[in-house]
Scaffold this motif. Structure first.
Motif, short mmCIF file in Angstrom:
data_model
loop_
_atom_site.label_atom_id
_atom_site.label_comp_id
_atom_site.label_asym_id
_atom_site.label_seq_id
_atom_site.Cartn_x
_atom_site.Cartn_y
_atom_site.Cartn_z
N GLY A 122 9.06 2.33 -12.26
CA GLY A 122 9.31 1.36 -13.32
C GLY A 122 10.71 1.40 -13.90
N LEU A 123 11.19 2.57 -14.26
CA LEU A 123 12.53 2.67 -14.84
C LEU A 123 13.62 2.47 -13.79
N TYR A 124 13.35 2.89 -12.57
CA TYR A 124 14.30 2.66 -11.47
C TYR A 124 14.48 1.16 -11.26
N ILE A 125 13.38 0.43 -11.21
CA ILE A 125 13.43 -1.01 -11.02
C ILE A 125 14.07 -1.69 -12.24
N SER A 126 13.69 -1.26 -13.43
CA SER A 126 14.25 -1.86 -14.65
C SER A 126 15.77 -1.70 -14.68
N ARG A 127 16.24 -0.52 -14.38
CA ARG A 127 17.69 -0.31 -14.36
C ARG A 127 18.35 -1.17 -13.29
N GLY A 128 17.72 -1.28 -12.13
CA GLY A 128 18.26 -2.11 -11.06
C GLY A 128 18.36 -3.57 -11.47
N ILE A 129 17.36 -4.06 -12.20
CA ILE A 129 17.37 -5.44 -12.69
C ILE A 129 18.50 -5.63 -13.70
N VAL A 130 18.61 -4.71 -14.64
CA VAL A 130 19.66 -4.81 -15.67
C VAL A 130 21.04 -4.77 -15.01
N GLU A 131 21.24 -3.88 -14.05
CA GLU A 131 22.53 -3.78 -13.37
C GLU A 131 22.82 -5.02 -12.52
N ALA A 132 21.78 -5.65 -11.96
CA ALA A 132 21.97 -6.88 -11.19
C ALA A 132 22.49 -8.01 -12.08
N HIS A 133 22.27 -7.90 -13.38
CA HIS A 133 22.80 -8.87 -14.35
C HIS A 133 24.23 -8.50 -14.79
N GLY A 134 24.74 -7.37 -14.33
CA GLY A 134 26.04 -6.90 -14.78
C GLY A 134 25.94 -6.09 -16.06
N GLU A 192 17.89 7.18 -25.08
CA GLU A 192 18.22 8.13 -26.14
C GLU A 192 16.89 8.69 -26.63
N SER A 193 16.78 10.00 -26.73
CA SER A 193 15.52 10.59 -27.15
C SER A 193 15.75 11.87 -27.93
N ALA A 194 15.02 11.98 -29.01
CA ALA A 194 14.99 13.20 -29.81
C ALA A 194 13.58 13.75 -29.67
N PRO A 195 13.39 14.82 -28.86
CA PRO A 195 12.05 15.34 -28.64
C PRO A 195 11.28 15.55 -29.95
N GLY A 196 10.05 15.05 -29.96
CA GLY A 196 9.19 15.14 -31.13
C GLY A 196 9.44 14.04 -32.15
N GLU A 197 10.39 13.17 -31.88
CA GLU A 197 10.70 12.09 -32.83
C GLU A 197 10.62 10.74 -32.15
N THR A 198 11.78 10.18 -31.75
CA THR A 198 11.77 8.85 -31.15
C THR A 198 12.41 8.87 -29.77
N THR A 199 12.02 7.89 -28.99
CA THR A 199 12.64 7.61 -27.70
C THR A 199 12.99 6.14 -27.69
N SER A 200 14.20 5.82 -27.27
CA SER A 200 14.60 4.42 -27.19
C SER A 200 15.28 4.16 -25.86
N PHE A 201 14.85 3.10 -25.21
CA PHE A 201 15.47 2.64 -23.98
C PHE A 201 16.29 1.41 -24.32
N HIS A 202 17.56 1.44 -23.95
CA HIS A 202 18.52 0.39 -24.30
C HIS A 202 18.98 -0.35 -23.06
N CYS A 203 19.13 -1.67 -23.21
CA CYS A 203 19.71 -2.52 -22.16
C CYS A 203 20.82 -3.32 -22.80
N LEU A 204 21.98 -3.27 -22.21
CA LEU A 204 23.11 -4.07 -22.66
C LEU A 204 23.28 -5.18 -21.62
N LEU A 205 23.11 -6.43 -22.08
CA LEU A 205 23.10 -7.58 -21.18
C LEU A 205 24.20 -8.57 -21.53
N PRO A 206 24.71 -9.29 -20.54
CA PRO A 206 25.83 -10.22 -20.81
C PRO A 206 25.40 -11.41 -21.66
N ARG A 207 26.33 -11.85 -22.50
CA ARG A 207 26.13 -13.05 -23.30
C ARG A 207 26.43 -14.32 -22.51
N GLU A 208 27.40 -14.19 -21.58
CA GLU A 208 27.89 -15.35 -20.84
C GLU A 208 27.98 -15.03 -19.36
#
Length: 172
Positions: A134-146, A152-168
């Motif tokens: 799942g994450l391998y494919i997700s990263r591949g999709i995001v990278e295919a968009h440029g 980012e994860s703090a064990p025992g607290e929060t985990t966040s998965f970030h995608c930076l995508l083009p505006r234009e």
């Protein structure tokens, strides 16, 4: 599973295709969350967006990424805790983040999460089934968009998965 294996093969051979167009990423995230509520009952999910967020993306492929990230947030997060989907501007792009509370991911395992067939030690030893695609494919999709994707994860607290995508669209 067959679709995931096909997508993984396309990513590996650099043949994954995307059909981007201008899409309101905040509206796309809200729609994905509504659909997730049907398949992930009882999971409190909230979208936080700073108004409309136009992005140059393939809506079906980004929906696929969101489905994976939301499913993982429910599977690996603390039951009953809110999952947040943040959408907002960043560095001339649009950032999409899925944040959950739970056990988190140890720093030494974070980089390998995006490798094909990778799962954390806890996931491999726990009751949650998965292939680690799942994450391998997700990263591949995001990278295919440029774009780019990270965790980012703090064990025992929060985990966040970030995608930076083009505006234009990319400039020729």
């Amino acid at each position: 599973m067959i679709d995931d294996l096909l997508d993984a093969s396309r990513i590996e051979s650099r043949r994954l295709t995307v059909q981007p167009r201008v899409v309101d990423l905040a509206a796309l995230a809200a729609g994905a969350v509504e659909q997730a509520r049907e398949t992930l009952p009882g999971a409190p999910i909230r979208v936080v967006a700073e108004g409309a967020q136009p992005a140059w993306v393939d809506p079906d492929r980004i929906h696929q990424v969101l489905d994976n990230l939301l499913s993982n947030a429910v599977k690996y997060g603390e039951p009953g805790r809110e999952i947040r989907v943040d959408v907002g501007p960043r560095e001339g792009a649009v950032e999409l983040a899925v944040v959950n509370h739970g056990a988190g991911i140890a720093p030494d395992q974070q980089r390998s999460l995006f490798c094909r067939f990778a799962r954390t030690r806890e996931a491999r030893e726990g009751p949650v089934p998965g292939l680690g695609l799942g994450l391998y494919i997700s990263r591949g999709i995001v990278e295919a968009h440029g774009g780019r994707m990270w965790v980012e994860s703090a064990p025992g607290e929060t985990t966040s998965f970030h995608c930076l995508l083009p505006r234009e669209p990319p400039r020729e």
